[in-house]
Scaffold this motif. Sequence first.
Motif, PDB file in Angstrom:
ATOM      1  N   PHE A 110       3.845   4.833   2.178  1.00 43.28           N
ATOM      2  CA  PHE A 110       4.540   5.216   0.947  1.00 43.28           C
ATOM      3  C   PHE A 110       4.775   4.028   0.016  1.00 43.28           C
ATOM      4  O   PHE A 110       4.855   4.196  -1.195  1.00 43.28           O
ATOM      5  N   ASP A 111       4.867   2.827   0.577  1.00 38.22           N
ATOM      6  CA  ASP A 111       4.912   1.642  -0.290  1.00 38.22           C
ATOM      7  C   ASP A 111       3.594   1.511  -1.050  1.00 38.22           C
ATOM      8  O   ASP A 111       3.582   1.253  -2.260  1.00 38.22           O
ATOM      9  N   GLU A 138       2.901   3.748  -9.662  1.00 38.04           N
ATOM     10  CA  GLU A 138       3.529   2.900 -10.673  1.00 38.04           C
ATOM     11  C   GLU A 138       2.512   2.050 -11.431  1.00 38.04           C
ATOM     12  O   GLU A 138       2.845   1.456 -12.458  1.00 38.04           O
ATOM     13  N   ALA A 139       1.271   1.975 -10.963  1.00 38.07           N
ATOM     14  CA  ALA A 139       0.278   1.060 -11.538  1.00 38.07           C
ATOM     15  C   ALA A 139      -0.160   1.493 -12.941  1.00 38.07           C
ATOM     16  O   ALA A 139      -0.208   2.687 -13.264  1.00 38.07           O
ATOM     17  N   ILE A 140      -0.524   0.497 -13.747  1.00 40.83           N
ATOM     18  CA  ILE A 140      -1.073   0.771 -15.077  1.00 40.83           C
ATOM     19  C   ILE A 140      -2.462   1.384 -14.944  1.00 40.83           C
ATOM     20  O   ILE A 140      -2.837   2.275 -15.706  1.00 40.83           O
ATOM     21  N   TYR A 149      14.705  10.887  19.229  1.00 35.03           N
ATOM     22  CA  TYR A 149      15.391  11.026  17.946  1.00 35.03           C
ATOM     23  C   TYR A 149      14.570  10.315  16.882  1.00 35.03           C
ATOM     24  O   TYR A 149      14.065   9.206  17.103  1.00 35.03           O
ATOM     25  N   HIS A 150      14.420  10.950  15.727  1.00 37.54           N
ATOM     26  CA  HIS A 150      13.608  10.404  14.653  1.00 37.54           C
ATOM     27  C   HIS A 150      14.417  10.347  13.361  1.00 37.54           C
ATOM     28  O   HIS A 150      15.102  11.304  13.011  1.00 37.54           O
ATOM     29  N   GLU A 151      14.308   9.234  12.688  1.00 35.71           N
ATOM     30  CA  GLU A 151      14.983   9.070  11.391  1.00 35.71           C
ATOM     31  C   GLU A 151      14.098   8.202  10.495  1.00 35.71           C
ATOM     32  O   GLU A 151      13.584   7.174  10.937  1.00 35.71           O
ATOM     33  N   ARG A 152      13.940   8.646   9.258  1.00 30.25           N
ATOM     34  CA  ARG A 152      13.112   7.888   8.328  1.00 30.25           C
ATOM     35  C   ARG A 152      13.647   8.055   6.917  1.00 30.25           C
ATOM     36  O   ARG A 152      14.080   9.139   6.536  1.00 30.25           O
ATOM     37  N   SER A 153      13.617   6.966   6.149  1.00 36.21           N
ATOM     38  CA  SER A 153      14.035   6.997   4.747  1.00 36.21           C
ATOM     39  C   SER A 153      12.890   6.484   3.889  1.00 36.21           C
ATOM     40  O   SER A 153      12.341   5.410   4.163  1.00 36.21           O
ATOM     41  N   ILE A 154      12.545   7.233   2.857  1.00 32.49           N
ATOM     42  CA  ILE A 154      11.452   6.863   1.959  1.00 32.49           C
ATOM     43  C   ILE A 154      12.019   6.632   0.557  1.00 32.49           C
ATOM     44  O   ILE A 154      12.612   7.545  -0.031  1.00 32.49           O
ATOM     45  N   PRO A 155      11.874   5.437  -0.005  1.00 37.61           N
ATOM     46  CA  PRO A 155      12.357   5.195  -1.374  1.00 37.61           C
ATOM     47  C   PRO A 155      11.608   6.069  -2.384  1.00 37.61           C
ATOM     48  O   PRO A 155      10.400   6.285  -2.267  1.00 37.61           O
ATOM     49  N   ILE A 156      12.332   6.570  -3.351  1.00 40.52           N
ATOM     50  CA  ILE A 156      11.733   7.354  -4.436  1.00 40.52           C
ATOM     51  C   ILE A 156      11.831   6.500  -5.694  1.00 40.52           C
ATOM     52  O   ILE A 156      12.881   6.406  -6.332  1.00 40.52           O
ATOM     53  N   LYS A 157      10.718   5.865  -6.043  1.00 35.46           N
ATOM     54  CA  LYS A 157      10.703   4.940  -7.180  1.00 35.46           C
ATOM     55  C   LYS A 157      10.806   5.702  -8.510  1.00 35.46           C
ATOM     56  O   LYS A 157      10.587   6.917  -8.563  1.00 35.46           O
ATOM     57  N   PRO A 158      11.130   4.986  -9.609  1.00 37.44           N
ATOM     58  CA  PRO A 158      11.402   5.654 -10.897  1.00 37.44           C
ATOM     59  C   PRO A 158      10.313   6.606 -11.380  1.00 37.44           C
ATOM     60  O   PRO A 158      10.608   7.737 -11.786  1.00 37.44           O
ATOM     61  N   LYS A 159       9.039   6.179 -11.332  1.00 36.82           N
ATOM     62  CA  LYS A 159       7.993   7.055 -11.850  1.00 36.82           C
ATOM     63  C   LYS A 159       7.803   8.267 -10.952  1.00 36.82           C
ATOM     64  O   LYS A 159       7.593   9.392 -11.439  1.00 36.82           O
ATOM     65  N   LEU A 160       7.893   8.055  -9.655  1.00 35.45           N
ATOM     66  CA  LEU A 160       7.807   9.173  -8.723  1.00 35.45           C
ATOM     67  C   LEU A 160       8.955  10.141  -8.953  1.00 35.45           C
ATOM     68  O   LEU A 160       8.766  11.369  -8.957  1.00 35.45           O
TER      69      LEU A 160
END
Length: 533
Positions: free
Chosen positions: A444-445, A452-454, A362-373
């Motif tokens: 993904f981090d 997000e970088a300048i 069984y596989h489960e993964r959550s990836i945060p979606i940051k504001p700029k993305l």
Amino acid sequence: MTNAPELKYSLLTEPLIRYRRAGDGSTIYASLPQLFVALAADEVRDYPALRPHQRHPWHAFLVQLAAIALHKAERTTAFETADEWRNALLALTPDEPDGAAWCLVSPPDRPALLQAAVAGGSIDEWKSVAFAADEIDMLVTSKNHDVKGSRARRSQPEDWLFSLLSLQTQEGILGAGKYGISRMNGGFASRPGVGVAAVGLNGARWSRDFAALLAQRERTVEERGLQGADGLALVWLAPWDGLASLSFARLDPFYIEICRRVRLQSSDDKIKSTGTSSKATRIAAKELHGRTGDAWTPINAEKGKALTIPRNGFNYELVSDLMFGGKYLPPVAQHLVQSFRDEHLVLIMQGIARGKGKTEGYHERSIPIKPKLRSLLLSQQTEPLALASGQRVKNIADVRSLLENALAVLFNKGVRVKKDSPSVGKNSRLFAQPFEKAEDSRFFDDLNEEIEAIDPAAQRLQWMLDLVDRAEAILKIAFEAGPRNGVQKYRARSAALSRFRSGLRGDKSPLPDLANHYRLQTIKRQEEYLDYA
């Protein structure tokens, strides 16, 4: 023993489902209508009896069922009371006004929840019997090592509900006469659950997903050639003799299917399951390869087939393709909407990898979606994202290849050898695996930091430098497994490091930007030395 002619364990009226309330963590027993009210109020934290691999089937069931009932009632928002939900669900089964189709146990000649009526009304000849709920679940483990079978000997009705749902809505083929569901690409494939959700509780995701289904309904009908107004939504309502398949075109776009002939029976307040084989799949959809309009199933754009979860699960390369690679058409539940703009979002991916006659994890993964993305995805500016992600995937593969080459030199006592040489290839791959696994976990981090970088270029260069440092650290850890005898040890280690570093810095470096950085650094040091001299 045959069924007694009564209805038992009704989800419409009996509090059979446990959930933990978000506010105080207390355990609540609820009927299905009461659970819908709690979900609408976003009060459901989790379900104590729900096993991890059952999470997506349960979520999908609740969403599809709500969407079916609301569409029938010509509504787009949830009902406010349990009575309203109960009446709406009962309206879906007009031929069973006493609610038999919502009971776990009913006479065999009538439908029960996720169980088709039996032609002739007798199951006396059915031979497959299970006394524990997990025996009918779809998990198949290797020699009973991973998850023990028949553990749930004191199964409660909700255990049977979750196992029955898991079997009927995500199982594949398992021998002659045991066919799988329509919502996946073939009998040995899997039903994935991919969608975007706001960080929080179950209710918010449930509400968002049924609204997305309702908004997409007409398009799904048109694209998939389904029956709109009078399609069969609850597949267990149609009697099944095991001989004929239902036409896919006859179905409602939100249909909840079944794939096996099973019936639950009750005696002395204990439930058991009886089953038999069938001569055909329940739904004739083999040629669709899983392209059924399922709200959580990505479709491979080139092959025209539903995603099959590989045995290594949702690794960074697959997730990159799912998010913005263009390889997969995103399902309805993955679509971002403007109302998400101020929320913290995650991409949720769930599912079981299956093989021939077995499950492979069984596989489960959550990836945060940051504001700029999120902003780029909302504006459909995915090309730069796909480029950045694809380049990182390639860089990791290239560095791993260099690492394996260096490891091959190490294990061959400092002498260059082909990477696939039987004598050293296995050890090289074995020691390189932790490198890629570590990069997978942070991929993904790190990518979000660049987005997000300048100064994205500077951020990416720093990532490559760190990537190389992490690979070199793996190489040095492997020194202990290489030659240990005097001169051989130092020659092997020195040659391995030289092989790795020269591969990065040479004219044929797979990372030209990094190689150029090294050259500039060398020139700078030489100029500083000359100035000092």
